[in-house]
Write a protein that holds these residues in place. Structure first.
Motif, PDB file in Angstrom:
ATOM      1  N   LEU A 127      -5.137  50.968  28.754  1.00  0.00           N
ATOM      2  CA  LEU A 127      -5.550  51.277  30.121  1.00  0.00           C
ATOM      3  C   LEU A 127      -4.695  50.510  31.130  1.00  0.00           C
ATOM      4  O   LEU A 127      -4.484  50.979  32.252  1.00  0.00           O
ATOM      5  CB  LEU A 127      -7.028  50.938  30.318  1.00  0.00           C
ATOM      6  CG  LEU A 127      -8.011  51.829  29.563  1.00  0.00           C
ATOM      7  CD1 LEU A 127      -9.451  51.506  29.959  1.00  0.00           C
ATOM      8  CD2 LEU A 127      -7.727  53.303  29.809  1.00  0.00           C
ATOM      9  N   GLY A 128      -4.183  49.347  30.738  1.00  0.00           N
ATOM     10  CA  GLY A 128      -3.245  48.656  31.615  1.00  0.00           C
ATOM     11  C   GLY A 128      -1.995  49.474  31.836  1.00  0.00           C
ATOM     12  O   GLY A 128      -1.472  49.561  32.951  1.00  0.00           O
ATOM     13  N   GLN A 129      -1.507  50.115  30.789  1.00  0.00           N
ATOM     14  CA  GLN A 129      -0.339  50.984  30.904  1.00  0.00           C
ATOM     15  C   GLN A 129      -0.645  52.196  31.781  1.00  0.00           C
ATOM     16  O   GLN A 129       0.166  52.586  32.623  1.00  0.00           O
ATOM     17  CB  GLN A 129       0.091  51.457  29.512  1.00  0.00           C
ATOM     18  CG  GLN A 129       1.302  52.383  29.502  1.00  0.00           C
ATOM     19  CD  GLN A 129       1.590  52.950  28.119  1.00  0.00           C
ATOM     20  OE1 GLN A 129       0.776  52.823  27.212  1.00  0.00           O
ATOM     21  NE2 GLN A 129       2.738  53.571  27.966  1.00  0.00           N
ATOM     22  N   VAL A 130      -1.809  52.775  31.588  1.00  0.00           N
ATOM     23  CA  VAL A 130      -2.204  53.941  32.367  1.00  0.00           C
ATOM     24  C   VAL A 130      -2.351  53.573  33.845  1.00  0.00           C
ATOM     25  O   VAL A 130      -1.923  54.321  34.738  1.00  0.00           O
ATOM     26  CB  VAL A 130      -3.530  54.510  31.818  1.00  0.00           C
ATOM     27  CG1 VAL A 130      -4.098  55.565  32.737  1.00  0.00           C
ATOM     28  CG2 VAL A 130      -3.315  55.084  30.419  1.00  0.00           C
ATOM     29  N   ALA A 158     -12.479  45.837  35.218  1.00  0.00           N
ATOM     30  CA  ALA A 158     -11.320  45.951  34.332  1.00  0.00           C
ATOM     31  C   ALA A 158     -11.472  45.046  33.120  1.00  0.00           C
ATOM     32  O   ALA A 158     -11.058  45.399  32.003  1.00  0.00           O
ATOM     33  CB  ALA A 158     -10.051  45.608  35.099  1.00  0.00           C
ATOM     34  N   ALA A 159     -12.076  43.866  33.315  1.00  0.00           N
ATOM     35  CA  ALA A 159     -12.267  42.932  32.210  1.00  0.00           C
ATOM     36  C   ALA A 159     -13.321  43.413  31.226  1.00  0.00           C
ATOM     37  O   ALA A 159     -13.329  42.992  30.061  1.00  0.00           O
ATOM     38  CB  ALA A 159     -12.655  41.556  32.757  1.00  0.00           C
ATOM     39  N   ALA A 200       3.011  45.165  30.747  1.00  0.00           N
ATOM     40  CA  ALA A 200       2.677  44.300  31.881  1.00  0.00           C
ATOM     41  C   ALA A 200       2.856  45.055  33.165  1.00  0.00           C
ATOM     42  O   ALA A 200       3.796  45.801  33.329  1.00  0.00           O
ATOM     43  CB  ALA A 200       3.564  43.076  31.886  1.00  0.00           C
ATOM     44  N   LEU A 201       1.929  44.863  34.058  1.00  0.00           N
ATOM     45  CA  LEU A 201       2.069  45.359  35.417  1.00  0.00           C
ATOM     46  C   LEU A 201       2.753  44.274  36.226  1.00  0.00           C
ATOM     47  O   LEU A 201       2.534  43.088  35.998  1.00  0.00           O
ATOM     48  CB  LEU A 201       0.696  45.658  36.038  1.00  0.00           C
ATOM     49  CG  LEU A 201      -0.121  46.738  35.353  1.00  0.00           C
ATOM     50  CD1 LEU A 201      -1.493  46.811  35.995  1.00  0.00           C
ATOM     51  CD2 LEU A 201       0.585  48.051  35.474  1.00  0.00           C
ATOM     52  N   LEU A 250      -4.148  44.245  40.601  1.00  0.00           N
ATOM     53  CA  LEU A 250      -4.490  43.958  39.212  1.00  0.00           C
ATOM     54  C   LEU A 250      -3.235  43.974  38.346  1.00  0.00           C
ATOM     55  O   LEU A 250      -2.296  44.724  38.608  1.00  0.00           O
ATOM     56  CB  LEU A 250      -5.488  44.989  38.673  1.00  0.00           C
ATOM     57  CG  LEU A 250      -6.879  45.022  39.304  1.00  0.00           C
ATOM     58  CD1 LEU A 250      -7.778  45.939  38.494  1.00  0.00           C
ATOM     59  CD2 LEU A 250      -7.481  43.643  39.421  1.00  0.00           C
ATOM     60  N   THR A 251      -3.226  43.155  37.317  1.00  0.00           N
ATOM     61  CA  THR A 251      -2.135  43.144  36.346  1.00  0.00           C
ATOM     62  C   THR A 251      -2.665  43.596  34.996  1.00  0.00           C
ATOM     63  O   THR A 251      -3.881  43.762  34.808  1.00  0.00           O
ATOM     64  CB  THR A 251      -1.542  41.729  36.212  1.00  0.00           C
ATOM     65  OG1 THR A 251      -2.490  40.887  35.531  1.00  0.00           O
ATOM     66  CG2 THR A 251      -1.221  41.126  37.568  1.00  0.00           C
ATOM     67  N   ALA A 252      -1.766  43.780  34.045  1.00  0.00           N
ATOM     68  CA  ALA A 252      -2.182  44.215  32.708  1.00  0.00           C
ATOM     69  C   ALA A 252      -3.165  43.237  32.094  1.00  0.00           C
ATOM     70  O   ALA A 252      -4.070  43.630  31.348  1.00  0.00           O
ATOM     71  CB  ALA A 252      -0.957  44.371  31.815  1.00  0.00           C
ATOM     72  N   ASP A 253      -3.003  41.956  32.397  1.00  0.00           N
ATOM     73  CA  ASP A 253      -3.888  40.945  31.831  1.00  0.00           C
ATOM     74  C   ASP A 253      -5.323  41.081  32.323  1.00  0.00           C
ATOM     75  O   ASP A 253      -6.245  40.529  31.718  1.00  0.00           O
ATOM     76  CB  ASP A 253      -3.375  39.538  32.169  1.00  0.00           C
ATOM     77  CG  ASP A 253      -2.104  39.189  31.416  1.00  0.00           C
ATOM     78  OD1 ASP A 253      -1.834  39.839  30.384  1.00  0.00           O
ATOM     79  OD2 ASP A 253      -1.377  38.289  31.874  1.00  0.00           O
TER      80      ASP A 253
END
Length: 450
Positions: A386-389, A364-365, A32-33, A376-379
């Motif tokens: 890519l959310g982690q990156v 992103a979606a 999660a961001l 933007l968040t991980a969701d």
């Protein structure tokens, strides 16, 4: 190199650096961001401009999946404003296409530039229009200050970075790690120790694509940013300090802790110099892997998906490039910036839109995309990897730095058989020659910088 660098300006590097793959959708990693509240100045609001009947043209390097995703983002802008936007992909010939059109007085309204040095080139030619205050405000609201600086020339803002690559990653084979009890390291000392332990149990630690000089520049840039810090990185990139500076010596000696140990690289230095980028990835993720790790940008995920049976987020996992000393969370990046080649409300409104959370969230979606947008968040990402990156890029804040070799004149930073590429290949062959390597880098930098 810059990861790609995103780099069009010479021979095969652009193709090698920018594989046209969408990163594979991975199993959720529970990442999660930290969500950040949107600012209240309207920078992320839908466009209220009435541009009905106006047309805009964009030229960039993207084709295939990248083009299709970008056109979906542009469709939002068209719906909100009434404008019509057309996109043309120039691929590896982007610089030539733009230069030809500029000479013919037929510039597009917006160009997507995959190299910071190319922004300076066109700014020096006087063909770029500085960003309006409204566009700069949108960037300030949505991105760390480093991104505005990367897109500026002599303190004049020109570029809106919308799609970026994280080049401070190490990809590893999780199955091999599990079999050997290996744990992702955090520091350089732990990284070297892990590599030695893997070698001791008969597993080649690293697959290094020494046949592609840009891969070696990525190694150097990460080590130099960690050991010298962002300010000296900027000075070296601008050739304000020489390549014989003691900070370069420290970085090369640090690299030699790995490159100088034959057992830490698959095939040793000689085998590495015969290994190209795609092969270096396949070596780690084939059904019968030959090595445990490969250093490289987020787009390695595309090679994994296209060329192996491994799954990103399962067998193919990542950890940040290890910290060295007090280097912290600094990140080397590459990216594509939108620049204006025509004046007018419609052009600037499009650039403002591209800087918003709404535009970034749309892509992103879809997937295959990393944004520098801090809201933007991980969701928001189709792919949790890519959310982690993206999180790593965002947390780096003002310690983000653009690929150093892509900031250089092409003769020094991006030419096969010359400049940084060849000199670092020679250093990989003989990591004991730190002094000679520094002297050659400085001589070639002086020649390239004039």
């Amino acid at each position: 190199m810059s990861a790609r660098s995103t780099t069009p300006h010479t021979t095969s590097r652009f193709t090698a650096h920018r594989p046209r793959f969408l990163a594979a959708t991975a199993a959720a990693l529970g990442l999660a961001l930290a969500a950040t509240a949107c600012g209240g100045d309207g920078s992320n609001a839908a466009s209220g401009a009435d541009l009905d009947g106006q047309t805009l043209e964009i030229v960039g390097p993207w084709a295939g999946d990248e083009q299709e995703a970008f056109e979906q983002v542009l469709a939002l802008f068209e719906d909100q404003t009434g404008a019509t936007v057309s996109y043309s992909g120039a691929g590896d010939d982007l610089q030539t296409v733009l230069q030809t059109r500029i000479q013919g007085g037929d510039e597009p309204d917006v160009a997507l530039i995959p190299q910071a040095g190319l922004i300076r080139h066109f700014a020096d030619e006087g063909v770029l229009v500085p960003l309006s205050d409204e566009v700069v405000e949108a960037m300030d609201e949505n991105m760390a200050g480093a991104w505005a600086e990367i897109g500026s020339v002599d303190d004049t803002p020109y570029g809106v970075y919308l799609k970026v690559a994280n080049k401070s990653l190490v990809w590893y084979n999780d199955e091999l790690f599990a079999e050997t009890g290996a744990v992702p390291p955090e520091s350089w000392e732990e990284f070297v120790e892990l590599s030695e332990n893997l070698a001791d149990v008969g597993v080649s630690p690293l697959s290094v694509a020494g046949a592609d000089g840009w891969v070696l520049t990525d190694w150097f840039e990460n080590v130099y940013l960690q050991t010298a810090g962002p300010q000296m990185y900027d000075q070296l990139a601008a050739h304000e300090i020489p390549w014989t500076d003691p900070s370069v010596e420290v970085a090369l000696e640090t690299l030699a802790e790995v490159w100088g140990e034959e057992q830490l690289m698959l095939g040793g230095s000689g085998g590495s110099l015969q290994t190209d980028f795609p092969t270096s990835v396949v070596n780690v993720y084939s059904d019968d892997p030959d090595a445990a790790m490969v250093v490289g940008a987020d787009f390695i995920g595309g090679v994994v998906t296209a060329s192996t049976n491994a799954a990103v987020g399962d067998t193919a996992q990542i950890f940040p490039f290890p910290t060295i000393g007090g280097g912290g969370d600094s990140v080397v990046v590459a990216g594509d910036a939108a620049v204006a080649m025509s004046e007018g409300e419609a052009t600037m409104e499009l650039l403002r839109f591209l800087a918003t959370q709404e535009a970034a969230g749309e892509w992103a979606a879809i997937g295959g995309f990393i944004s520098p947008n801090k809201h933007l968040t991980a969701d928001d990402y189709a792919d949790p990897v890519l959310g982690q990156v993206a999180e790593q890029v965002i947390l780096a804040g003002d310690s983000v730095r653009f690929d150093l070799s892509d900031l250089q004149p092409a003769a020094f930073g991006a030419t096969v058989g010359d400049g940084m590429w060849q000199t670092l290949q020679d250093f990989l062959a003989d990591p004991s020659d730190v002094t000679g390597t520094m002297e050659r880098l400085e001589a070639e930098a002086e020649r390239a910088h004039g």
